[in-house]
Design a protein around this motif. Structure first.
Motif, PDB file in Angstrom:
ATOM      1  N   VAL A  22     -14.744  12.249  36.437  1.00 46.39           N
ATOM      2  CA  VAL A  22     -15.762  11.245  36.768  1.00 46.39           C
ATOM      3  C   VAL A  22     -15.340   9.813  36.404  1.00 46.39           C
ATOM      4  N   TRP A 110      -6.339   7.604  23.881  1.00 46.23           N
ATOM      5  CA  TRP A 110      -4.992   6.995  23.897  1.00 46.23           C
ATOM      6  C   TRP A 110      -4.467   6.959  22.466  1.00 46.23           C
ATOM      7  N   LYS A 231     -11.133  13.546  41.086  1.00 43.39           N
ATOM      8  CA  LYS A 231     -12.409  12.815  41.210  1.00 43.39           C
ATOM      9  C   LYS A 231     -12.693  12.557  42.681  1.00 43.39           C
ATOM     10  N   ARG A 237     -14.893  16.079  50.361  1.00 39.38           N
ATOM     11  CA  ARG A 237     -13.679  16.152  49.518  1.00 39.38           C
ATOM     12  C   ARG A 237     -13.929  16.995  48.264  1.00 39.38           C
TER      13      ARG A 237
HETATM   14  N1  LIG Z   1      -7.043  10.446  30.098  1.00 38.05           N
HETATM   15  C1  LIG Z   1      -6.873   9.387  30.839  1.00 38.05           C
HETATM   16  O1  LIG Z   1      -6.364   8.351  30.374  1.00 38.05           O
HETATM   17  C2  LIG Z   1      -7.280   9.431  32.266  1.00 38.05           C
HETATM   18  C3  LIG Z   1      -6.918   8.382  33.132  1.00 38.05           C
HETATM   19  C4  LIG Z   1      -7.306   8.457  34.460  1.00 38.05           C
HETATM   20  C5  LIG Z   1      -8.021   9.560  34.928  1.00 38.05           C
HETATM   21  N2  LIG Z   1      -8.382  10.557  34.056  1.00 38.05           N
HETATM   22  C6  LIG Z   1      -9.165  11.735  34.495  1.00 38.05           C
HETATM   23  O2  LIG Z   1      -8.573  12.287  35.675  1.00 38.05           O
HETATM   24  C7  LIG Z   1      -9.555  12.344  36.705  1.00 38.05           C
HETATM   25  C8  LIG Z   1      -8.907  12.218  38.079  1.00 38.05           C
HETATM   26  O3  LIG Z   1      -8.125  11.039  38.151  1.00 38.05           O
HETATM   27  P1  LIG Z   1      -8.501   9.770  39.053  1.00 38.05           P
HETATM   28  O4  LIG Z   1      -9.957   9.726  39.230  1.00 38.05           O
HETATM   29  O5  LIG Z   1      -7.853   8.588  38.431  1.00 38.05           O
HETATM   30  O6  LIG Z   1      -7.721   9.998  40.407  1.00 38.05           O
HETATM   31  P2  LIG Z   1      -7.484  11.200  41.455  1.00 38.05           P
HETATM   32  O7  LIG Z   1      -8.392  12.335  41.201  1.00 38.05           O
HETATM   33  O8  LIG Z   1      -6.016  11.424  41.525  1.00 38.05           O
HETATM   34  O9  LIG Z   1      -7.894  10.475  42.824  1.00 38.05           O
HETATM   35  C9  LIG Z   1      -9.205  10.049  43.082  1.00 38.05           C
HETATM   36  C10 LIG Z   1      -9.177   9.261  44.391  1.00 38.05           C
HETATM   37  O10 LIG Z   1      -8.745  10.123  45.452  1.00 38.05           O
HETATM   38  C11 LIG Z   1      -9.761  10.193  46.441  1.00 38.05           C
HETATM   39  N3  LIG Z   1      -9.817  11.595  46.864  1.00 38.05           N
HETATM   40  C12 LIG Z   1     -10.270  12.649  46.130  1.00 38.05           C
HETATM   41  N4  LIG Z   1     -10.155  13.788  46.833  1.00 38.05           N
HETATM   42  C13 LIG Z   1      -9.602  13.468  48.017  1.00 38.05           C
HETATM   43  C14 LIG Z   1      -9.261  14.219  49.171  1.00 38.05           C
HETATM   44  N5  LIG Z   1      -9.472  15.520  49.240  1.00 38.05           N
HETATM   45  N6  LIG Z   1      -8.707  13.545  50.228  1.00 38.05           N
HETATM   46  C15 LIG Z   1      -8.497  12.222  50.160  1.00 38.05           C
HETATM   47  N7  LIG Z   1      -8.812  11.445  49.104  1.00 38.05           N
HETATM   48  C16 LIG Z   1      -9.368  12.074  48.045  1.00 38.05           C
HETATM   49  C17 LIG Z   1     -11.046   9.720  45.806  1.00 38.05           C
HETATM   50  O11 LIG Z   1     -11.860   9.066  46.759  1.00 38.05           O
HETATM   51  P3  LIG Z   1     -13.476   9.178  46.848  1.00 38.05           P
HETATM   52  O12 LIG Z   1     -14.024   9.275  45.461  1.00 38.05           O
HETATM   53  O13 LIG Z   1     -13.842   7.898  47.545  1.00 38.05           O
HETATM   54  O14 LIG Z   1     -13.778  10.388  47.686  1.00 38.05           O
HETATM   55  C18 LIG Z   1     -10.535   8.713  44.784  1.00 38.05           C
HETATM   56  O15 LIG Z   1     -10.299   7.455  45.388  1.00 38.05           O
HETATM   57  C19 LIG Z   1     -10.493  11.198  36.342  1.00 38.05           C
HETATM   58  O16 LIG Z   1     -11.722  11.235  37.042  1.00 38.05           O
HETATM   59  C20 LIG Z   1     -10.612  11.375  34.851  1.00 38.05           C
HETATM   60  O17 LIG Z   1     -11.495  12.446  34.576  1.00 38.05           O
HETATM   61  C21 LIG Z   1      -8.010  10.503  32.738  1.00 38.05           C
END
Ligand SMILES: NC(=O)c1ccc[n+]([C@@H]2O[C@H](COP(=O)([O-])OP(=O)(O)OC[C@H]3O[C@@H](n4cnc5c(N)ncnc54)[C@H](OP(=O)(O)O)[C@@H]3O)[C@@H](O)[C@H]2O)c1
Length: 279
Positions: A22, A110, A231, A237
């Motif tokens: 999220v 971090w 996310k 999606r």
């Molecule tokens: N520990 C840390 O430092 C850290 C850092 C970053 C993230 N995280 C965690 O990792 C999770 C996931 O990472 P993230 O949110 O950065 O990026 P991600 O899940 O790699 O990518 C999310 C993006 O991809 C799009 N998307 C999702 N499913 C898709 C699909 N089937 N087809 C096309 N586009 C798609 C989403 O668009 P829409 O939402 O517009 O559909 C959003 O723009 C985070 O939510 C968080 O819980 C942790």
């Protein structure tokens, strides 16, 4: 319904290998998106104090009608709370925001190597664990040298290390270190926030096997043994990302995706990141 594999952590607790992230979901959208994910079948939610939406995650879990013990919820200690007392207070705040009496997994978000001492912070995490209010404790964005200090100077081996991993940043060295030490790997930004979805190797495999680039990428993570929580605020999606357990990639396709590594981060380098958000 699709059955999500469970990964057994080093303390015996189980975590669903696929969850729902999220990060960057506005608080006003988080309740609805999380409820949607829970209705689709996700039983693992990844939030953080830094994301500002723990309260709405907790509301969604409560409103879903799903028993609390059937949903695995992770949150993370924000960067401004690395001293012992601040960490303990922050954990209380996380539980209060979520409206829970226990958390499944709490992570140091971090390492902040130039600010405070993450070993002291980890000892505070051990106190939280001893209180029985968090079932598992772990770290995020820790490099092997950071984890080595925890192994040498403290009592509990982290249950997980949540690090950035995707086809352009395969992190095989950090992942191997974690696996060698019994620490589960969680891959954040598993889709590189969408950046890898136009890659011709990934779109080529997707076209050949009749799956989407996102499904191929998530399946690659699953077959490497990592835990993922993509996310999305888009219903189609959220459904698509959940449907990755009715097919398998051939070994050659897994290797072709792994070979895309460019050591390219979408987020900060943990050795250099010492940012404290304004409270
Ligand atoms: N520990 C840390 O430092 C850290 C850092 C970053 C993230 N995280 C965690 O990792 C999770 C996931 O990472 P993230 O949110 O950065 O990026 P991600 O899940 O790699 O990518 C999310 C993006 O991809 C799009 N998307 C999702 N499913 C898709 C699909 N089937 N087809 C096309 N586009 C798609 C989403 O668009 P829409 O939402 O517009 O559909 C959003 O723009 C985070 O939510 C968080 O819980 C942790």
């Amino acid at each position: 319904m699709t059955s999500v594999p469970m990964i057994t952590l080093n303390n015996g607790h189980e975590i669903p290998q696929l969850g729902f992230g999220v990060f960057q979901i506005a608080p006003v959208e988080t309740r609805e998106a999380t409820l949607d994910a829970l209705e689709v079948g996700y039983r693992h939610i990844d939030t953080a104090e830094m994301y500002g939406n723990e309260k709405e995650v907790g509301q969604a879990v409560a409103e879903s009608g799903i028993p609390r013990e059937d949903v695995f919820v992770t949150s993370k200690l924000n960067n401004g709370f690395h001293a012992r007392d601040a960490a303990l207070r922050a954990f209380d705040g996380t539980l209060e925001a979520l409206g829970f009496d226990y958390l499944d997994l709490f992570l140091i978000h971090w390492p902040m190597p130039a600010v405070g001492d993450f070993v002291e912070t980890w000892k505070a995490m051990q106190e939280m664990h001893a209180s029985g209010r968090v079932r598992s404790i772990g770290v995020s964005n820790f490099q092997p040298a950071h984890i080595r200090r925890l192994l040498d100077e403290t009592d509990i081996i982290p249950a997980v290390n949540q690090i950035e991993v995707h086809p352009y940043l395969t992190q095989n060295d950090v992942r191997a270190f974690d696996f060698d030490n019994g620490i589960a790997n969680e891959a954040w930004s598993p889709l590189a926030q969408g950046m890898v979805l136009l890659d011709p190797v990934i779109t080529g495999i997707a076209g050949r096997i009749g799956k989407t680039p996102a499904q191929v990428t998530l399946r690659w993570h699953i077959q490497r043994g990592d835990i993922v929580f993509p996310k999305s605020v888009t219903h189609s999606r959220i459904v698509e990302n959940f449907e990755i357990f009715d097919f398998a990639l051939e070994t050659a396709d897994v290797e072709a995706i792994t070979a895309l590594n460019r050591s390219e981060r979408t987020g900060p380098n943990p050795d250099e990141f010492n940012w404290i958000p304004k409270s």
